[in-house]
Design a protein around this motif. Structure first.
Motif, mmCIF file in Angstrom:
data_model
loop_
_atom_site.group_PDB
_atom_site.id
_atom_site.type_symbol
_atom_site.label_atom_id
_atom_site.label_comp_id
_atom_site.label_asym_id
_atom_site.label_seq_id
_atom_site.Cartn_x
_atom_site.Cartn_y
_atom_site.Cartn_z
ATOM 1 N N ASP A 13 0.823 -1.207 0.000
ATOM 2 C CA ASP A 13 0.000 0.000 0.000
ATOM 3 C C ASP A 13 0.861 1.262 0.000
ATOM 4 O O ASP A 13 0.328 2.370 -0.042
ATOM 5 C CB ASP A 13 -0.904 0.020 1.242
ATOM 6 C CG ASP A 13 -1.965 -1.068 1.190
ATOM 7 O OD1 ASP A 13 -2.269 -1.531 0.080
ATOM 8 O OD2 ASP A 13 -2.480 -1.454 2.252
ATOM 9 N N ASN A 14 2.173 1.094 0.080
ATOM 10 C CA ASN A 14 3.088 2.225 0.167
ATOM 11 C C ASN A 14 3.438 2.704 -1.239
ATOM 12 O O ASN A 14 4.128 2.012 -1.995
ATOM 13 C CB ASN A 14 4.355 1.787 0.922
ATOM 14 C CG ASN A 14 5.289 2.949 1.208
ATOM 15 O OD1 ASN A 14 5.518 3.790 0.364
ATOM 16 N ND2 ASN A 14 5.824 2.972 2.427
ATOM 17 N N TYR A 15 2.976 3.915 -1.582
ATOM 18 C CA TYR A 15 3.199 4.423 -2.928
ATOM 19 C C TYR A 15 4.688 4.619 -3.227
ATOM 20 O O TYR A 15 5.146 4.395 -4.357
ATOM 21 C CB TYR A 15 2.472 5.760 -3.127
ATOM 22 C CG TYR A 15 0.978 5.660 -2.984
ATOM 23 C CD1 TYR A 15 0.270 4.656 -3.641
ATOM 24 C CD2 TYR A 15 0.265 6.568 -2.201
ATOM 25 C CE1 TYR A 15 -1.100 4.556 -3.518
ATOM 26 C CE2 TYR A 15 -1.116 6.471 -2.073
ATOM 27 C CZ TYR A 15 -1.793 5.460 -2.732
ATOM 28 O OH TYR A 15 -3.143 5.357 -2.606
ATOM 29 N N VAL A 16 5.450 5.039 -2.230
ATOM 30 C CA VAL A 16 6.885 5.225 -2.438
ATOM 31 C C VAL A 16 7.552 3.883 -2.730
ATOM 32 O O VAL A 16 8.439 3.777 -3.583
ATOM 33 C CB VAL A 16 7.527 5.894 -1.212
ATOM 34 C CG1 VAL A 16 9.031 6.072 -1.423
ATOM 35 C CG2 VAL A 16 6.882 7.247 -0.929
ATOM 36 N N ALA A 17 7.104 2.836 -2.008
ATOM 37 C CA ALA A 17 7.657 1.500 -2.246
ATOM 38 C C ALA A 17 7.333 1.032 -3.660
ATOM 39 O O ALA A 17 8.173 0.404 -4.323
ATOM 40 C CB ALA A 17 7.107 0.518 -1.218
ATOM 41 N N VAL A 18 6.126 1.323 -4.132
ATOM 42 C CA VAL A 18 5.758 0.948 -5.508
ATOM 43 C C VAL A 18 6.718 1.610 -6.489
ATOM 44 O O VAL A 18 7.264 0.963 -7.398
ATOM 45 C CB VAL A 18 4.301 1.354 -5.815
ATOM 46 C CG1 VAL A 18 3.993 1.149 -7.295
ATOM 47 C CG2 VAL A 18 3.325 0.556 -4.969
ATOM 48 N N GLU A 19 6.939 2.912 -6.304
ATOM 49 C CA GLU A 19 7.855 3.609 -7.212
ATOM 50 C C GLU A 19 9.263 3.034 -7.124
ATOM 51 O O GLU A 19 9.957 2.879 -8.136
ATOM 52 C CB GLU A 19 7.874 5.102 -6.875
ATOM 53 C CG GLU A 19 6.638 5.846 -7.326
ATOM 54 C CD GLU A 19 6.866 7.345 -7.363
ATOM 55 O OE1 GLU A 19 8.044 7.764 -7.266
ATOM 56 O OE2 GLU A 19 5.888 8.094 -7.488
ATOM 57 N N GLY A 20 9.700 2.710 -5.892
ATOM 58 C CA GLY A 20 11.033 2.154 -5.733
ATOM 59 C C GLY A 20 11.199 0.834 -6.461
ATOM 60 O O GLY A 20 12.225 0.596 -7.119
ATOM 61 N N LEU A 21 10.183 -0.023 -6.395
ATOM 62 C CA LEU A 21 10.239 -1.310 -7.092
ATOM 63 C C LEU A 21 10.265 -1.114 -8.605
ATOM 64 O O LEU A 21 11.028 -1.770 -9.328
ATOM 65 C CB LEU A 21 9.039 -2.167 -6.680
ATOM 66 C CG LEU A 21 9.043 -2.685 -5.240
ATOM 67 C CD1 LEU A 21 7.679 -3.269 -4.873
ATOM 68 C CD2 LEU A 21 10.130 -3.739 -5.050
ATOM 69 N N VAL A 22 9.446 -0.186 -9.084
ATOM 70 C CA VAL A 22 9.414 0.068 -10.529
ATOM 71 C C VAL A 22 10.738 0.664 -10.983
ATOM 72 O O VAL A 22 11.281 0.290 -12.038
ATOM 73 C CB VAL A 22 8.248 1.007 -10.891
ATOM 74 C CG1 VAL A 22 8.310 1.393 -12.377
ATOM 75 C CG2 VAL A 22 6.906 0.347 -10.575
ATOM 76 N N ALA A 23 11.282 1.579 -10.198
ATOM 77 C CA ALA A 23 12.537 2.231 -10.576
ATOM 78 C C ALA A 23 13.678 1.228 -10.719
ATOM 79 O O ALA A 23 14.615 1.447 -11.509
ATOM 80 C CB ALA A 23 12.904 3.301 -9.551
#
Length: 323
Positions: free
Chosen positions: A240-250
């Motif tokens: 649910d952590n939006y920053v974590a989502v971006e980190g995984l995609v990055a």
């Protein structure tokens, strides 16, 4: 002939007052006399004494002991069920009278979904402070089903919520029956991809990718979105952590979808590109209140300010395109 009617017992009085309804509602919300006392700013003995007088006046028990705690009786639940409508009407009358006397005070209780916290709520607080400095706003963060329930149970005055197209568990249907649900625009859904990823024009082009899913409601929409494109997504990670989502995609670990509001809540991480999905896939925003809430001046002011904040935000984000 003489008639001796004897002593007739006094009929119980069914007179009720707003304070009584607030107390019973607070007990229903907190589950205890101590909790109700804390919520209302009274002492515990004062609440207990008020209940004893109320039960004597009504001729029925309002609370009953269960183990070491208490719970409302059927009579108590009846009072708790009617309390929100009565207190709202009284608050509306009091605030209208206050306006006639030139007062500009009030407390508005807002509940909204997490991604609105950094984007919408600060701007709303600032807007109210500028236009109505006498108003206070309290804020609670909750997902749409819990937010709708908070309004129904009179734990919040205004709920900012969302729903996705085809949402099978849309909380704005049967669970919002009897409440006012206003449309408040849309929040575009964005594809979140690693930088350098080939331009994507259709979700179907991502059928072989590993997906990162979010909250249960967002995950459900992702499944429906991919299903309409003809495939079942391989979900490798959930957060649910939006920053974590971006980190995984990055890091090239997967692809995802995120609402534009979530992306705007913090700077986009390096190594990411985004692309908007069609407007039909956007999540719809809603404002939920009790029926007639706009008659309370403080709520009317907050609703107007919230609509302006959302309108200015959607105007800025809808035309922004890809990032």
């Amino acid at each position: 002939m003489t008639c001796d009617y004897g002593w007739m017992p006094e009929e119980p009085s069914l007179d009720l007052d707003v304070q009584t309804l607030r107390i019973v509602r607070a007990i229903a919300d907190t589950g205890s006399i101590t909790g109700a006392a804390g919520t209302l700013g009274f002492s515990q003995p004062a609440i207990s004494q008020h209940l004893r007088r109320l039960e004597s006046r009504l001729g029925v028990a309002i609370v009953e002991r269960v183990g070491r705690g208490i719970r409302l009786t059927e009579a108590g639940r009846v009072l708790a069920r009617h309390a929100p409508a009565v207190t709202l009407a009284v608050d509306a009358a009091a605030e209208e009278l206050a306006q006639l006397r030139g007062l500009r005070t009030g407390v508005v209780r807002l509940v909204a979904f997490p991604s609105a916290s950094p984007v919408v709520v600060p701007r709303l607080i600032a807007a109210l402070a500028a236009s109505h400095p006498g108003l206070s706003l309290t804020y609670l963060e909750a997902e749409p089903p819990e937010a709708v329930e908070a309004v129904r149970e009179d734990r919040a005055d205004i709920a900012l919520t969302f729903s996705y197209p085809g949402d099978r568990d849309d909380p704005h249907r049967s669970s919002a029956r009897g409440l006012s649900v206003r449309s408040a625009g849309r929040d575009d859904l964005m594809l979140v991809l690693p930088a350098g990823h080939a331009a994507v024009r259709d979700v179907g082009e991502l059928s072989d990718e590993t997906w990162i899913a979010g909250c249960p409601r967002c995950r459900g929409h992702l499944l429906e979105l991919c299903g309409r494109a003809g495939f079942t997504p391989h979900i490798g990670y959930e957060t649910d952590n939006y920053v974590a989502v971006e980190g995984l995609v990055a890091q090239g670990i997967g692809v995802a979808t995120l609402p534009r509001m979530a992306l705007e809540s913090f700077p986009l991480l390096p190594g990411i590109v985004t692309a908007p999905l069609p407007p039909a896939e956007a999540r719809r925003l809603h404002v939920v209140t009790a029926q007639g809430a706009e008659r309370v001046p403080s709520l009317a002011a907050a609703l107007e300010a919230l609509q302006q904040v959302l309108a200015s935000g959607s105007a800025a984000t809808t035309d922004a395109g890809a990032r």
